[in-house]
Scaffold this motif. Structure first.
Motif, short mmCIF file in Angstrom:
data_model
loop_
_atom_site.label_atom_id
_atom_site.label_comp_id
_atom_site.label_asym_id
_atom_site.label_seq_id
_atom_site.Cartn_x
_atom_site.Cartn_y
_atom_site.Cartn_z
N ASP A 1 8.20 -0.14 -16.83
CA ASP A 1 7.30 0.31 -17.04
C ASP A 1 5.89 -0.83 -17.23
OD1 ASP A 1 8.14 2.36 -15.53
OD2 ASP A 1 7.86 4.00 -17.96
N LYS A 2 4.86 -0.93 -16.86
CA LYS A 2 3.53 -1.44 -16.65
C LYS A 2 3.88 -3.44 -16.61
CE LYS A 2 2.30 1.38 -20.66
NZ LYS A 2 2.60 2.32 -22.44
N SER A 3 4.65 -2.88 -15.89
CA SER A 3 5.61 -4.79 -15.48
C SER A 3 4.23 -5.05 -14.01
CB SER A 3 6.91 -4.95 -15.70
OG SER A 3 7.37 -4.13 -14.49
N MET A 4 4.58 -6.53 -13.61
CA MET A 4 3.61 -6.51 -12.68
C MET A 4 4.87 -7.27 -11.61
SD MET A 4 0.41 -6.23 -12.92
CE MET A 4 0.21 -7.59 -10.89
N VAL A 5 4.77 -7.32 -10.28
CA VAL A 5 5.67 -8.20 -9.52
C VAL A 5 4.53 -8.70 -8.35
CG1 VAL A 5 7.12 -7.44 -7.36
CG2 VAL A 5 6.93 -5.40 -8.81
N MET B 1 2.52 0.51 -12.94
CA MET B 1 2.78 -0.85 -12.51
C MET B 1 2.17 -2.08 -11.55
SD MET B 1 7.29 -1.14 -11.64
CE MET B 1 6.73 -3.06 -10.98
N GLY B 2 2.20 -2.94 -11.81
CA GLY B 2 0.67 -3.30 -10.86
C GLY B 2 1.49 -4.86 -9.43
N ILE B 3 0.47 -4.81 -8.50
CA ILE B 3 1.73 -5.90 -7.92
C ILE B 3 0.58 -6.52 -7.14
CG2 ILE B 3 2.53 -6.56 -5.07
CD1 ILE B 3 4.11 -4.13 -4.98
N ASN B 4 1.18 -7.90 -7.93
CA ASN B 4 0.34 -9.52 -7.38
C ASN B 4 0.42 -10.03 -6.04
OD1 ASN B 4 -1.89 -10.63 -8.84
ND2 ASN B 4 -0.45 -10.87 -10.40
N PHE B 5 -0.28 -9.89 -5.11
CA PHE B 5 0.01 -10.29 -3.71
C PHE B 5 -1.54 -11.17 -2.54
CE2 PHE B 5 0.12 -10.36 1.46
CZ PHE B 5 0.72 -11.22 1.55
N LEU C 1 12.78 -4.80 -0.05
CA LEU C 1 12.66 -6.36 -1.52
C LEU C 1 11.67 -5.63 -2.79
CD1 LEU C 1 12.91 -9.27 -0.05
CD2 LEU C 1 14.65 -8.45 -1.24
N ILE C 2 10.34 -5.40 -2.36
CA ILE C 2 9.43 -4.44 -2.94
C ILE C 2 9.85 -2.93 -4.08
CG2 ILE C 2 7.23 -3.57 -2.82
CD1 ILE C 2 6.01 -5.73 -1.22
N SER C 3 10.27 -2.16 -3.34
CA SER C 3 11.22 -1.04 -3.47
C SER C 3 11.96 -1.27 -4.46
CB SER C 3 11.62 -0.59 -2.63
OG SER C 3 12.76 0.72 -3.00
N ASN C 4 12.65 -2.55 -4.65
CA ASN C 4 13.81 -2.42 -5.34
C ASN C 4 13.07 -3.61 -7.24
OD1 ASN C 4 16.05 -2.04 -3.94
ND2 ASN C 4 16.78 -4.04 -3.34
N ALA C 5 12.68 -4.15 -6.63
CA ALA C 5 11.16 -4.70 -7.60
C ALA C 5 10.91 -3.72 -8.25
CB ALA C 5 10.07 -5.64 -6.74
N ILE C 6 10.17 -2.47 -8.22
CA ILE C 6 9.45 -1.42 -9.05
C ILE C 6 10.62 -0.91 -9.53
CG2 ILE C 6 8.45 0.31 -8.50
CD1 ILE C 6 6.86 -0.75 -5.98
N LYS C 7 11.65 -0.06 -8.49
CA LYS C 7 13.07 0.24 -8.87
C LYS C 7 13.61 -0.33 -10.11
CE LYS C 7 16.36 1.12 -6.28
NZ LYS C 7 16.74 2.40 -5.42
N HIS D 1 0.46 -0.88 0.02
CA HIS D 1 -0.26 -0.06 -0.24
C HIS D 1 1.00 0.88 -0.19
CE1 HIS D 1 -3.05 2.27 0.81
NE2 HIS D 1 -2.40 3.49 1.74
N ASN D 2 2.24 1.56 0.83
CA ASN D 2 3.32 1.96 0.83
C ASN D 2 3.76 2.65 -0.52
OD1 ASN D 2 2.58 2.39 3.62
ND2 ASN D 2 3.91 1.59 3.91
N PHE D 3 3.77 1.44 -1.20
CA PHE D 3 4.14 1.38 -2.34
C PHE D 3 3.38 2.51 -3.37
CE2 PHE D 3 7.47 -0.65 -0.04
CZ PHE D 3 8.63 0.79 -0.75
N GLU D 4 2.25 2.36 -3.11
CA GLU D 4 1.02 2.36 -4.56
C GLU D 4 1.64 3.57 -6.00
OE1 GLU D 4 -2.70 2.89 -3.06
OE2 GLU D 4 -3.02 0.87 -2.62
N PHE D 5 1.91 4.91 -4.82
CA PHE D 5 2.18 5.96 -5.79
C PHE D 5 3.14 6.11 -7.16
CE2 PHE D 5 4.98 10.14 -6.05
CZ PHE D 5 4.03 10.70 -7.00
#
Ligand code: ADP
Length: 419
Positions: free
Chosen positions: A330-334, A295-299, A320-326, A284-288
């Motif tokens: 663009d437009k990929s899924m984590v 991008m989107g996250i599957n959990f 880990l989540i911050s790196n995965a986004i970083k 939720h914190n990384f939504e912005f």
């Protein structure tokens, strides 16, 4: 220490010398005692021979009843022999034919008795007392000589032993002790230097944590205010650069001081927490950030994933989540997943970024290895901190290749008693 060993060796050698001396003294006394017996039997034999001669000499005068002659002979014979201290000649009826005695010089005497016979008839009983004081003196002198010789011999043995031991064992030992002492001194010096450098490091960490972070925060705050007030786009761009870099600066200080602090910690407090809830909150914190990259996250939080852990574990997954986004396009899924593995929760964070080279898979968790690798982009300490936090939880963190491209970071954490 060398003194200690020296005195130990000294004690051992002295004990050995005492034992040798005792042995020699026992041998001395045994030798003296058998010598005494030998000399005594020799003296007795001589006395027997002498008395036989006397017997032969006085037999005839007694037969002739020439007692004056007997007396004269015995008197001369007694005076001529200094070791004779008494002579007595007694007739069978008890009449004393001759009686001579000299003042005794020692208590050590022995007596020889002879029956002067003629054809089976006893003519007289002859008794002679022999003085053994000269003999005692000789034995005494010999005893002193042997004791002195034994003491000298044992001492000589001790000195030779000490010398040989020093040459063969103690000198190399002393050398070894000196070398060890030198090594200990060097270790002590090194420990003192290490303590000093630790002190400086602590001071530096302290300065970072308390003194640098405040002015950096002020710079960031001012940059934010300026950014809001500024209308000129060119200026706004520069102010944004200041704001972003000061933010990065603050994060770096925070990470460095946290990393340094984590290296001191060996034990952690644990509270019951829900891993699923924590991951939901982090996402939720990384939504912005995700929105910015489209991008989107599957959990899927299927249940409560209870475990006893320290709140620091939050930072591991946040990184880990911050790196995965970083590091994802663009437009990929984590994809974030929790699975159960015996007494552990296994969390995986899968992205479709460019992945991590095989040779960097270990290095990315070691801050100090980073400089040698050109493929590792960042300057942060995120994964090194994560590794330390996971280790404090007795867990494991590693990275695998995502089969669909990208990387998959995995963390295995013991539930620690939580159902
Ligand atoms: P930072 O990201 O601040 O540089 P980290 O310690 O979190 O610090 O990461 C170390 C390095 O590992 C990064 O610089 C990057 O090269 C690599 N890395 C981490 N996560 C990923 C990822 N999801 N995909 C690709 N590379 C990554």
């Amino acid at each position: 220490m060398a003194g200690d060993r020296n005195s130990k060796y000294g004690f051992a050698i002295t004990s050995l010398v005492v034992v040798v001396l005792l042995f020699l003294l026992i041998a001395d006394f045994a030798a003296i005692s058998s010598l005494r017996k030998l000399l005594e039997s020799e003296a007795y034999r001589n006395a027997e021979e002498e008395i036989s001669l006397v017997e032969a000499s006085i037999k005839e005068p007694i037969l002739r009843r020439d007692y004056a002659m007997v007396e004269q002979f015995l008197m001369e014979w007694s005076k001529q022999h200094h070791h004779i201290v008494g002579v007595k000649a007694i007739a069978p009826n008890g009449f004393i034919l001759f009686d001579y005695s000299r003042k005794l010089t020692s208590a050590h005497t022995f007596q020889v008795k002879r029956y002067v016979k003629y054809g089976g008839t006893t003519l007289s009983i002859l008794e002679a007392a022999y003085d053994l004081s000269a003999f005692d003196e000789r034995i005494g002198r010999l005893t002193i000589g042997l004791i002195a010789g034994s003491v000298i011999l044992a001492s000589f043995f001790g000195v030779v032993l000490w010398y040989v031991l020093r040459k063969t064992a103690m000198i190399p030992l002393e050398r070894e002790v000196a070398e060890r002492k030198k090594a200990e001194e060097e270790i002590a010096k090194y420990a003192a230097e290490l303590e000093e450098s630790n002190r400086i490091k602590d001071l530096f960490t302290d300065i970072m944590r308390h003194d640098l972070i405040n002015p950096a925060g002020v710079i960031r705050g001012c940059a934010e205010i300026l950014y809001e007030r500024e209308n000129d786009d060119d200026k706004k761009e520069i102010i944004e650069l200041i704001r972003n870099n000061s933010q990065q600066f603050i994060e770096m200080i925070e990470n460095a001081s946290m990393y340094s602090r984590l290296n001191y910690i060996t034990d952690i407090d644990r509270d019951l927490l829900d891993l699923g809830g924590m991951l939901k909150e982090i996402i939720h914190n990384f939504e912005f950030d995700m929105m910015e990259k489209n991008m989107g996250i599957n959990f899927e939080r299927k249940k409560v994933y209870a475990m006893n852990a320290n709140k620091m574990i939050h930072d591991v997954f946040s990184n880990l989540i911050s790196n995965a986004i970083k590091y994802s396009p663009d437009k990929s899924m984590v994809e974030v997943k929790i699975s159960e593995e015996n007494e552990n929760w296994l969390v995986s964070v899968k992205d479709s970024g460019e992945g991590i080279r095989e040779e960097d898979k270990e290095k990315i968790f070691e801050r100090f290895e980073r400089v040698t690798s050109t493929s590792i982009k960042g300057t942060g300490l995120g994964l090194a901190i994560a590794k330390r936090i996971v280790a404090l939880h007795e867990g494991r963190i590693w990275v695998e290749a995502n089969p669909e491209g990208g990387s998959m970071f995995c963390v295995s954490l013991p539930k620690k008693g939580a159902a």
